[in-house]
Design an enzyme around this catalytic site. Structure first.
Site, short mmCIF file in Angstrom:
data_model
loop_
_atom_site.label_atom_id
_atom_site.label_comp_id
_atom_site.label_asym_id
_atom_site.label_seq_id
_atom_site.Cartn_x
_atom_site.Cartn_y
_atom_site.Cartn_z
N HIS A 170 0.73 -1.03 -0.07
CA HIS A 170 -0.04 0.00 0.08
C HIS A 170 0.86 1.30 -0.03
CE1 HIS A 170 -2.55 3.20 1.74
NE2 HIS A 170 -3.63 2.49 1.38
N PRO A 171 0.44 2.43 -0.60
CA PRO A 171 1.24 3.58 -0.47
C PRO A 171 1.87 4.07 0.93
CG PRO A 171 -0.53 3.95 -1.95
CD PRO A 171 -0.89 2.75 -1.27
N ARG A 172 1.00 3.83 1.85
CA ARG A 172 1.72 4.10 3.25
C ARG A 172 2.91 3.15 3.69
NH1 ARG A 172 -0.75 6.17 7.68
NH2 ARG A 172 1.22 5.40 8.66
N LYS A 173 3.27 2.21 2.94
CA LYS A 173 4.40 1.13 3.22
C LYS A 173 5.42 1.63 2.61
CE LYS A 173 1.24 -1.22 5.47
NZ LYS A 173 0.02 -0.50 5.23
N ILE A 174 6.74 0.94 2.81
CA ILE A 174 8.04 1.45 2.41
C ILE A 174 8.14 1.29 1.15
CG2 ILE A 174 10.33 1.67 2.76
CD1 ILE A 174 9.84 1.15 5.63
#
Length: 380
Positions: A179-183
């Site tokens: 997901h975009p919140r992940k690195i």
């Protein structure tokens, strides 16, 4: 002042070029780039097998299925986690049983898991919350002798380490998020890693409607072979467009983690003399990628968590409330058991500070100045 976001992905020309190549190839669905991404990810995490899917939620669902969880089983999960962790067992008809956490790490422990086990427990989901590695060996020491499968929810943990190895290397099965919140991001997407070849093979079938012949094999043939559907499956495929981005992102992982740990070190050093603010830290058994840099707000800090969030917003700084507790959500209230004191305390008193690869010294200094100015004020 420009807004400081809590997180932003590090994407650029290399990812654009990789996607352009896929579009030019004429093959954009699950195909050769997905296979390459699976191979590269398995190597990165020292896993035997990797299976790409459409999300980490899909990965958790399939992980529980291939591990043998059935309708009517109990699955122990932390409440202190995004709701997807508790959702996954319900897709099978199993019951999520909530375990409390260690108040320092935000993770379940062998002790909190043991107290939540029931006679119907067939699996445990252990989360590396915010990138802080869970003590997997301690939990498996409780579960393995009982024949209970431990699924590691490593959604946030790519780039974290556990006892000198990548997180997930010692897991029987683990689930990952892009997901975009992940690195490492592919926009949406997930991965299963496992040491068991039969589990990996079944997950590959289940993600693609349980077809006996993959779509890539059928479309790659002039005369497509006949297929059969061996059980009810799902449409959990990743596309080659996503995998192309993931391959580039994976190459950036060491630099991403190094930069995030540098920023986390600055935060920790600058906050150590502010009473009432406790930052997340590495546990004794590993290192965090600091996917989320959270702080606990308590006395004698003059603001509570909500007040501090509003104060930061007045500086155009977008922080976030800490991790939710699923047992207090309407969707899972029927599964709530006794109080989970540590989970509720951390959920109510923590917030996540901005931290991302491109964060400048001046942006981080602005966040720290806002925290200091709040410390010098009082409710009034």
């Amino acid at each position: 002042m420009s807004r400081i976001n809590v997180m932003q992905p590090w994407l650029g020309a290399e990812e654009i070029a990789a996607v352009t190549d896929v579009i030019s190839s004429g093959w954009i669905a699950q195909g050769p780039r997905v296979a390459a991404f699976e191979e590269a990810f398995a190597a990165s995490q020292q896993a035997d097998h990797a299976v790409a899917v459409s999300s980490c939620t899909a990965a958790l669902h399939l992980a529980l299925l291939v591990a043998g969880v059935e309708t009517g089983d109990d699955v122990v999960v932390p409440s202190f986690s995004f709701v997807a962790t508790a959702n996954a067992p319900t897709y099978i008809g199993a019951r999520p049983v909530f375990a409390d956490i260690d108040p320092l790490t935000g993770n379940v422990t062998g002790e909190t898991i043991r107290s939540a086990l029931t006679g119907r427990t067939s699996a445990v989901v252990a989360v590396d919350q915010g990138g802080v590695p869970v003590d997997l060996a301690e939990i498996r020491a409780v579960c393995d002798p009982l024949g209970i499968v431990v699924v590691e929810d490593a959604a946030c943990a790519i780039g974290s380490t556990y006892r000198g190895q990548p997180v997930g290397a010692d897991a029987e099965i683990a689930a990952w998020s892009f997901h975009p919140r992940k690195i490492v991001t592919t926009g949406e997407g997930g991965m299963i890693t496992t040491s068991r070849p039969l589990w990996a093979a079944r997950a590959r079938r289940l993600r693609e409607h349980s077809m006996s012949v993959s779509a890539a094999e059928r479309h790659g043939s002039v005369l497509a072979p006949p297929e059969e559907y061996t059980e009810v499956g799902f449409n959990y495929r990743m596309t080659d467009l996503q995998a192309a981005v993931g391959l580039v992102q994976l190459q950036k992982l060491p630099e991403l983690v190094e930069r995030r740990r540098q920023l986390a070190e600055v935060y920790a050093k600058q906050l150590e003399d502010i009473p009432g603010l406790r930052p997340v830290a590495d546990p004794p058994w590993g290192t965090s990628n600091f996917q989320s840099f959270w702080i606990e707000v308590s006395d004698p800090y003059p603001w509570d968590r909500e007040g501090l969030l509003a104060h930061l917003a007045s500086y155009d700084i977008s922080a976030r409330r800490g991790i939710m507790t699923s047992h207090r959500q309407p969707a899972h209230a029927k599964f709530a058991g006794g109080p989970l004191l540590a989970s509720e305390q951390l959920s109510d008193s923590t917030l996540i500070l901005p931290l991302f690869h491109q964060m400048s010294e001046s942006e981080q200094a602005r966040v720290i100045d806002a925290l200091r100015s709040a410390a010098e004020e009082s409710h009034g």
